[in-house]
Structures are given as structure tokens and as C-alpha cells.
Design an enzyme around this catalytic site. Structure first.
Site, PDB file in Angstrom:
ATOM      1  CG  HIS A 163      -6.868   6.224   4.712  1.00  0.00           C
ATOM      2  ND1 HIS A 163      -6.054   5.717   3.650  1.00  0.00           N
ATOM      3  CD2 HIS A 163      -6.091   6.789   5.685  1.00  0.00           C
ATOM      4  CE1 HIS A 163      -4.839   5.857   4.152  1.00  0.00           C
ATOM      5  NE2 HIS A 163      -4.923   6.466   5.106  1.00  0.00           N
ATOM      6  CB  CYS A 201      -2.607   1.139  -2.668  1.00  0.00           C
ATOM      7  SG  CYS A 201      -2.683   3.007  -3.104  1.00  0.00           S
ATOM      8  CG  ASP A 208      -1.630   1.305   1.289  1.00  0.00           C
ATOM      9  OD1 ASP A 208      -2.344   1.629   0.392  1.00  0.00           O
ATOM     10  OD2 ASP A 208      -1.877   2.020   2.325  1.00  0.00           O
ATOM     11  CB  SER A 209       0.204   4.828  -0.704  1.00  0.00           C
ATOM     12  OG  SER A 209      -1.037   4.738   0.040  1.00  0.00           O
ATOM     13  CD  GLU A 226      -2.905   8.924   6.660  1.00  0.00           C
ATOM     14  OE1 GLU A 226      -1.966   9.983   6.982  1.00  0.00           O
ATOM     15  OE2 GLU A 226      -2.454   8.019   5.810  1.00  0.00           O
ATOM     16  CB  CYS A 267      -9.906   5.319  -0.321  1.00  0.00           C
ATOM     17  SG  CYS A 267      -8.678   6.044   0.548  1.00  0.00           S
TER      18      CYS A 267
HETATM   19  N1  DGL Z   1      -4.001   3.959  -0.100  1.00  0.00           N
HETATM   20  C1  DGL Z   1      -4.678   5.048  -0.747  1.00  0.00           C
HETATM   21  C2  DGL Z   1      -5.735   4.540  -1.769  1.00  0.00           C
HETATM   22  O1  DGL Z   1      -6.445   3.613  -1.051  1.00  0.00           O
HETATM   23  C3  DGL Z   1      -5.021   6.337  -0.002  1.00  0.00           C
HETATM   24  C4  DGL Z   1      -3.896   7.052   0.554  1.00  0.00           C
HETATM   25  C5  DGL Z   1      -2.890   7.629  -0.548  1.00  0.00           C
HETATM   26  O2  DGL Z   1      -3.333   8.501  -1.321  1.00  0.00           O
HETATM   27  O3  DGL Z   1      -1.874   7.248  -0.719  1.00  0.00           O
HETATM   28  O4  DGL Z   1      -6.131   5.008  -2.738  1.00  0.00           O
END
Ligand code: DGL
Length: 264
Positions: free
Chosen positions: A185, A72, A9-10, A151, A183
């Protein structure tokens, strides 16, 4: 020795997928990579996200993973075809499993999708929904403030509620009956989103569907660790700030992590 499942993931959000993987596949080892040095991906260009995603995949392959799960949504939306064409290992994104569930759930054939700017711009969810059923109407919206809210631990309260009302108004106006939380989050904001959209709207959490899909694929490939006595081991790698990652991990995963390492 059994091979682990790789997840990238990012940053920290992919832990929502890890949580579901652990629930669904308790005997599997997992290696997670969170690209905390280069997060967020949601505002980056397609070329950059593809480059980062290929590098993340190469890192996981060094750990001899048997399958890679792209947790991600932004990477899954813009980079999945590119990484799939580069590597032989099975690679699962979060788009198709979520879409399948949403198409199954909708009654009035109106689906909403929320995600980062990159995810929405790519139209990946929209195209996949139309692929399953071209008659479904799709309303797709970016909700960029949701990531920092989560976050920062702002999961309820007036400010989040007001922002959610503003963002989600077009979904209410379009009378969608199903919304994909596109997403990593957003599952943490489910109570707020549910309150704004009302009880009649089904929220689709891609993380759950991905875990089910991973189990299916491992079982077809006879790679499932179904009968091992010990629970799986989980290793976490990040490209920066393991303390920050670990602090947030409690929120995303429900407990502290013992095994977070910083890598280059
Ligand atoms: N993990 C990213 C997503 O699911 C969200 C956070 C980011 O922008 O890196 O799109």
C-alpha cells in the site's frame, strides 16, 4: 496457448505490483488472487501466513501459471522459503528486488525499511540487506495505520501527515538516505512520505523492481510473450467481497476491472 503469470496478495494492495507488471510486460496474461476474506496478513502469526500462502499458491497453480509473484510483503517476508520448498514453479517475492535496488541507491549506507508488523518482526528485509552488505545500518519500522489510510483514500491531509511524521521520526533521526516501501500500500503514500523525509531521501518502490525481475526470469526461461500482437488478458479472483475490491482497484490500478470473480 501461453501460460499466465500468477500473482497473489492478502487483498487489494498487490494491484500496485500488477500495475508495474502490466507496464513492464504488456503482452503477458495475468491471474491475480486477492485473499480479501482473510486480509490483513500483517497482524497474523507466521504459521497462519505460511498456511494461507500455500493455499493461494495452490489456487494459482490450478490456473497453470508459469511463474508466481508473491506481491504481499508480509507473505514474502515470512512464507517465501516455505512455499519455494513446496513447489517447482519459479516463485518471486518482493524482498530481494527491493533490497538490491536500495543497496545500490544508498550513499551513506543507512537504509530505512517500513512495513507491516509481520514484515518488520520477521527481519526479512534486514537480513537480506546484511546479506548484500553487512556494513549497512538498517532502521526498520512498522507503520500499521498506513494500510487503512490508503484503503480509506486518505492519501493526504493533516491527519495522515501527523501520523507519518510520528512514524518516520526514527528514520529522520538516523539520517537514512534510502527507504524501502516494504508494503503493497505504501507507494500510494509516496508524496506524504517524501514530504516528511525530504528530497534527499530515495524511496524504493519494490513493485517496480519485482516487475523487472519477473521479466528477467521469463526471458532466461524463454517464457516471455514479447512478440504477441494482442495485449495480455488479466483475470482477478478474490475470496470475498468483489465489489469492495473493485471499488479500491481504481485507486491501486488506475481503472475499474471487468473481470473480478469470487472463489472459495
Ligand atoms: N499486502 C500486505 C503487505 O504488503 C499489506 C496488507 C496486509 O496486512 O495484509 O504486507
Amino acid at each position: 496457448m501461453t501460460k499466465p503469470i500468477g500473482v497473489f496478495d492478502s487483498g487489494v494492495g498487490g494491484l500496485t505490483v500488477v500495475k508495474e507488471l502490466i507496464r513492464e510486460l504488456p503482452f503477458e496474461d495475468i491471474v491475480y488472487f486477492g485473499d480479501t476474506a482473510r486480509v490483513p496478513y500483517g497482524i497474523k502469526s507466521k504459521e497462519t501466513v505460511i498456511r494461507f500462502s500455500i493455499e493461494n499458491t495452490l489456487f494459482l497453480l490450478k490456473h497453470k501459471v508459469k511463474l508466481i509473484c508473491v506481491a504481499c510483503n508480509t507473505s514474502s517476508s515470512v512464507a517465501l522459503p516455505a512455499i519455494k520448498s513446496h513447489f517447482k514453479v519459479p516463485i518471486i517475492g518482493v524482498i530481494t528486488p527491493g533490497v538490491r535496488e536500495a543497496v545500490y541507491a544508498t550513499r551513506n549506507r543507512r537504509i530505512g525499511v517500513i512495513g507491516t508488523k509481520g514484515t518488520i518482526k520477521s527481519r526479512a528485509y534486514e537480513n537480506e540487506i546484511k546479506h548484500f552488505n553487512p556494513e549497512i545500518e538498517v532502521v526498520a519500522l512498522a507503520c500499521p495505520l498506513f494500510v487503512p489510510f490508503v484503503e480509506e483514500g486518505w492519501l493526504s491531509g493533516k491527519v495522515v501527515m501527523d501520523v507519518a511524521k510520528t512514524y518516520l521520526k526514527p528514520l529522520k533521526d538516523a539520517h537514512v538516505d534510502t527507504v524501502i516501501l516494504g508494503c503493497t500500500h505504501y507507494p500510494l503514500l509516496k508524496p506524504v512520505i517524501k514530504k516528511v523525509l525530504g528530497r534527499g531521501v530515495t524511496l524504493i518502490d519494490s513493485a517496480k523492481q519485482v516487475a523487472i525481475e519477473v521479466k528477467k526470469i521469463l526471458s532466461v526461461e524463454s517464457e516471455l510473450n514479447g512478440h504477441r500482437r494482442n495485449r495480455g488478458r488479466h483475470k482477478f479472483y478474490v475470496s470475498d467481497n468483489p465489489e469492495w475490491f473493485n471499488g479500491l482497484a481504481r485507486r491501486f490500478l488506475g481503472g475499474p476491472l471487468v473481470n473480478v470473480k469470487k472463489v472459495k
